[in-house]
Design an enzyme around this catalytic site. Sequence first.
Site, PDB file in Angstrom:
ATOM      1  N   SER A 124      31.909  88.117  70.012  1.00  0.00           N
ATOM      2  CA  SER A 124      32.672  88.741  70.918  1.00  0.00           C
ATOM      3  C   SER A 124      32.163  88.984  72.394  1.00  0.00           C
ATOM      4  CB  SER A 124      32.646  90.477  70.537  1.00  0.00           C
ATOM      5  OG  SER A 124      33.042  91.327  71.485  1.00  0.00           O
ATOM      6  N   LYS A 125      33.118  88.709  73.465  1.00  0.00           N
ATOM      7  CA  LYS A 125      32.599  88.527  74.566  1.00  0.00           C
ATOM      8  C   LYS A 125      32.229  89.968  75.291  1.00  0.00           C
ATOM      9  CE  LYS A 125      35.627  84.715  75.969  1.00  0.00           C
ATOM     10  NZ  LYS A 125      36.852  84.376  76.903  1.00  0.00           N
ATOM     11  N   ARG A 126      32.785  91.161  74.759  1.00  0.00           N
ATOM     12  CA  ARG A 126      32.351  92.231  75.176  1.00  0.00           C
ATOM     13  C   ARG A 126      30.916  92.581  74.721  1.00  0.00           C
ATOM     14  NH1 ARG A 126      37.417  95.905  73.754  1.00  0.00           N
ATOM     15  NH2 ARG A 126      37.112  94.449  71.838  1.00  0.00           N
TER      16      ARG A 126
END
Length: 466
Positions: A230-232
Amino acid sequence: MALFDKAWANLTGGSFVLRIEDTDRNRLVAGSEEQINETLAWLGLDPDESPSLGGPYGPYKQSERLDTYRPFVDQLIADGHAYHCWCSAERLKQMREQQQADKRSDTGYDRLCLGMTREQRAGLPGFSETPVVRMLIPDDAELTFTDLIRGEVHAPRPDDQVILKADGFPTYHLAVVVDDHLMGITTVVRGEEWISSTPKHRLLYKWLGWQEPEFAHMPLLRNADKSKISKRKNPAAQLTWFKEQGYLPEALRNFLQLLAYPPVEGGQEVSSFEEFTAGFDWGKVSTVGPVFDVKKLDWLNGVYIRSLPTTDLADRIIDHLLSSGIWHEVPERGREIVTAATPLISERLTTLSQAWDKINFLFADDETLNFDEIAVGKLRDDAVQVLEAARKALAEVGEWTAEAVEAALRSSLVEGMGLKPKFAFAPVRVATSGTQVSPPLFESLEILGRESTLRRIDRLTETLRG
């Protein structure tokens, strides 16, 4: 994606194209385009055509190509392959909630607007003044296609996808098909999450009378626990993180080559991009999502660090100190000191970011150098006597070299006082570096110089005396 794109383009004599797909205006992030350009350049994956470079098929930003898309939307409507939809966001939300409540398997747009004029639709609830345009997916839509990586792939049936939004911007689905055709793209490389969209894209190629490209759907990277990155939540999902941590671009590139792809001939894991490109084959790409193992990257980065010439590695350490904000400018004798210290620490480095903790004592002020309390606490009771003897011996050293410093300290402390080396040199190490662990002592003292060495020994001696 960029790595495999560029390898394929280089191998086939093609062009690697960077196109900014910015039609979703709600998801635009300020500075993201600049970050893409900078990180690709840092990684050595410069495109052949891009918004900044230009090229024969520009512009390369979709937001600057709106006039290009509209005629094809009109053509699809005229040919009966697309239609206007005036349903409001509220009406679509209620539709989806009802479908979920009914536990329907055929979710998607219910085609309320199909075949209606604006006036007819305005007489029904949930009307929006500005329509979108949707594809009309036929009942016999072909759902099977050939993928360069996966062979025959069966995708789920799509619904009537929006291809032109109310704000006049095309959606990804229409824009990429039009742009890929007009820009002469023959191979589309993207993540496996786009497999479900491929039938829509193939329909658009068919309806517009165009030759469709080949598709290669790459597996998605996974965390160590096999979950999707996940980029977040995972900073390692962004290229800027690797630069900030001090990874070398060639090491990261090598690491990416090994994800979902076997090592070059002979199982050799350390390989150049040129070697990777020379034997590139889509058939070798694994369909199983590779685990992003940072430990493997650390090992590779260490290999590349140790292979660099001293001056090159020193320059990269300095660049990292500047880019990370530790230095705002190179201090006086900064380059000289870093270059001299680099051979002392290179074997212990995994990333460039680790270098400063190992050499910062060389740049500290003699009068404010911090003595680590734990390190001082571990010194023996005879530390003051050892420091006094060390100072006397060092003050008499002629030419200040590592060899001369070592000879003087061994003569005075090991032979003269009968101390074991680890007890003889520990007080000198703490006095000059502030810690109990530092780069090789005698070479460090040569870099530090006679005056600073003696001043620091005096300071710790006074501190221990209380």
